[in-house]
Design an enzyme around this catalytic site. Structure first.
Site, PDB file in Angstrom:
ATOM      1  N   CYS A   2      -0.162   3.035  -0.583  1.00  0.00           N
ATOM      2  CA  CYS A   2      -0.153   3.002   0.746  1.00  0.00           C
ATOM      3  C   CYS A   2      -0.644   3.785   2.036  1.00  0.00           C
ATOM      4  O   CYS A   2      -1.535   5.151   1.318  1.00  0.00           O
ATOM      5  CB  CYS A   2       1.680   3.717   1.443  1.00  0.00           C
ATOM      6  N   TRP A  77       1.780  -0.949  -0.745  1.00  0.00           N
ATOM      7  CA  TRP A  77       1.693  -1.253  -1.852  1.00  0.00           C
ATOM      8  C   TRP A  77       3.522  -0.627  -2.290  1.00  0.00           C
ATOM      9  O   TRP A  77       3.845   0.065  -2.904  1.00  0.00           O
ATOM     10  CB  TRP A  77       0.507   0.537  -2.950  1.00  0.00           C
TER      11      TRP A  77
END
Ligand code: G6P
Length: 616
Positions: A2, A77
């Protein structure tokens, strides 16, 4: 994993956030979103979309213009909750006043969610992150500032986190927290504006004046300043530094993919790294960032090398260097396994971690164990000031420039060089290596950029082979000695970017199982160079072919025998044995790249992967 980004200042936040997310997209690309807070105190506007940032951009372009100079953005993610518009960050509280983005896992989110639901909160998403928004809202409703509320909230969260938050009632303010090793937060100090991001990639275009939050640190940024606090709210002074990273190396330029650009940059990356670690005349090492570790090398009795993914393969190669140059036992381990054992460490053990990003969570956790045990630590890293470099006693920096392709290439080659130099320094400090041998080993490095450039000059070869090879769904990669980690790296590259099943094996192991897989549909890539126990590899090749398997052999230039035996051959220049893995890896990178293109795969952003793994 992320990517998070924040901006506060006089400019419109939305385009800055979207560009920042583009710069961080390699960290995750399941969904992306931004939240922009108007300067007027009006409602915070959120736009978010499943999929890549292009989808978010289209949504932002097509909707009501987002106006406001304060905002946060996130590229995801997925961990909790499938990729979807709803599960995309940012997440807001029930009232919509508090908006958060998050990198990490709220390990106790189920119990927090139950508690919040019982208190009347309603949830919009399946994510663990949403609990943070509701918890912060509870606190600000009770009269705490956003910054105080974030501190109180993080005290209730289990796990590691990097969080940014907005509160509609505090226009022009972003609060951030870094707890544990889920990912860093870089603060960028601009002229009348401030930036926040998971890493430098999203800040460097705006300012090189930065500070990295440490574990347990909190930040509140406005256009005019940055305040940092510890968990108890005490003010702390961030350690500001001016970073030298060259933003140009992050641009794709003439290349179709970052991975290709980064493969082609390897001669320069090698020469920059080698040039920064040695002087040639007279031959000498100059490991300038070794810090407190320098004095401890002479007492080293054992080395433990740790890494993940491609960096683990570098560590496997490094082990041999330490054994040979320093004459001490050296072990290599996967950091995620090491951290959950009871590893035997002491003050005479040197722990060497390899992490190009310096952010990989398992590496950081393993380093915490080593620190506890009092071991000396050196980290091999490509990012100045990254988290591993702040935990270790010293660093050996690679000078590969920013690597954006999810599949590591240039950082592997330069990490191997860094390990080679560190092992030489350890051998020298321990008096194990003679001055003549040391000088010769240093001089050997100089030929590497040229040798790799000559492999790349033949890049067309791979394009020609790829159509025939791309039809296979399985590959075996075999190597011996230092070519074994090269084989593993070849297999990893292939599976990462072309989704082909590939196994990397020590060739001696072939007859203990893998040979059962061989048939006409299961080709083998054999690293059979002069230094890689060539005659033994020839036997492996014969055995594969006797079972109908096709072979692609990597051989040393001038080899006239193996090309006559196998279907495909790639030659590499003859270089000193210990440096051969650096050159032998390059054909495997090129091959994977071309096969992935043939199969229509997204080379720079392969499915399910992220460049930096900051959650378990
Ligand atoms: C991810 C990346 C790999 C990388 C590994 C370790 O899996 O996709 O390319 O080798 O992380 O990353 P590090 O930054 O610690 O070297």
């Amino acid at each position: 994993m992320c990517g998070i980004v924040g901006y506060v200042g006089p400019r419109d936040a939305a385009p800055i956030l979207i560009q920042g997310l583009r710069d961080l997209e390699y960290r995750g690309y399941d969904s992306a979103g931004i939240a922009v807070m108007p300067n007027t105190g009006d409602e915070i506007a959120i736009r978010k979309r499943e999929g890549k940032i292009a989808n978010l951009e289209a949504a932002v372009r097509g909707g009501v213009p987002l106006q406001g100079g304060t905002g946060i953005g996130h590229t995801r993610w997925a961990t909790h909750g499938r990729p979807s518009d709803t599960n995309a960050h940012p997440h807001h509280s029930c009232g919509g006043d508090v908006v958060v983005i998050h990198n990490g896992i709220v390990e106790n989110y189920a119990e927090l969610k139950a508690e919040l639901k019982a208190a009347g909160h309603t949830f919009a998403s399946e994510t663990d992150t949403e609990t943070i928004a509701h918890l912060v809202e509870q606190q600000v409703t009770e009269g705490l500032t956003l910054s105080e509320a974030l501190r109180h909230t993080t005290a209730r969260l289990r796990g590691s986190h990097a969080i940014l938050a907005l509160n509609r009632k505090e226009p022009g303010v972003i609060a951030g927290a870094r707890i544990g090793n889920a990912g860093g937060i870089v603060v960028g100090f601009g002229e009348g504006e401030s930036f926040l991001a998971s890493d430098l990639a999203a800040v460097i275009a705006h300012t090189r004046d930065v500070a990295f939050l440490r574990d347990g640190e909190f930040v509140t940024v406005t256009a005019s300043g940055v305040d940092c606090f510890d968990q108890d709210g005490r003010t702390i002074t961030p350690e500001r530094r001016v970073v030298p990273l060259d933003p140009v190396s992050a641009l794709k330029g003439q290349y179709r993919h970052f991975m290709l650009k980064e493969i082609m940059e390897q001669p320069v990356a090698l020469s920059d790294t080698i040039g920064s670690l040695i002087v040639v005349d007279p031959p000498e090492l100059q490991l300038m960032a070794l810090g407190a570790a320098a004095a401890r090398l002479k007492d080293t009795k054992r080395v433990v090398l740790l890494g993940m993914g491609t960096s683990l393969h570098a560590a496997m190669i490094g082990r041999r260097y330490f054994e040979l140059f320093a004459g001490i036992p050296a072990e290599v381990d996967n950091a995620s396994e090491f951290r959950y054992r009871e590893p035997v460490l002491d003050a005479e053990t040197l722990v060497v971690t390899v992490s190009q990003s310096g952010e990989t969570v398992d590496v950081l956790e393993a380093m915490a164990i080593a620190r506890e045990a009092g071991s000396a630590q050196v980290t091999i890293c490509n990012v100045e000031g990254a988290q591993t470099t702040r935990v270790a006693d010293g660093a050996v920096y690679t000078r590969a420039g920013m690597e954006r392709g999810v599949a590591s290439t240039k950082t592997l080659l330069t990490s191997i060089v860094a390990l080679y130099c560190l092992a030489l320094a350890t051998g020298k400090a321990r008096g194990h290596i003679s001055p003549q041998d040391l000088a010769g080993r240093i001089r050997d490095l100089v030929i590497l950029p040229e040798a790799v450039a000559s492999v790349l000059a033949d890049a067309d070869v791979y394009e020609q082979m790829a159509p025939a090879l791309a039809r296979f769904n399985d590959f075996l990669f075999l190597g011996r000695g230092l070519a074994y980690p090269v084989a593993m790296e070849g297999a990893l590259k292939l599976k990462e970017i072309s989704y082909i099943h590939a196994e990397g094996y020590a060739a001696g192991e072939m007859k203990h199982g893998p040979i059962a897989l061989i048939d006409r549909e299961f080709p083998t890539v054999a690293i059979a160079t002069r230094h890689a126990l060539r005659s033994k590899m020839v036997s492996n090749i014969e055995q594969v072919q006797a079972r109908g398997g096709e072979v692609l052999a990597i051989v040393t230039e001038g080899d006239t025998e193996i090309p006559g035996l196998v279907r495909y051959t790639v030659s590499i220049p003859d270089v000193p044995e210990l440096l051969e893995p650096i050159v032998a890896t390059v054909p495997l990178q090129c091959l994977s790249y071309q096969i992935a293109l043939q199969r229509g795969c997204d080379v720079d952003q392969p499915r399910n992967l992220a460049k930096t793994v900051t959650v378990e």
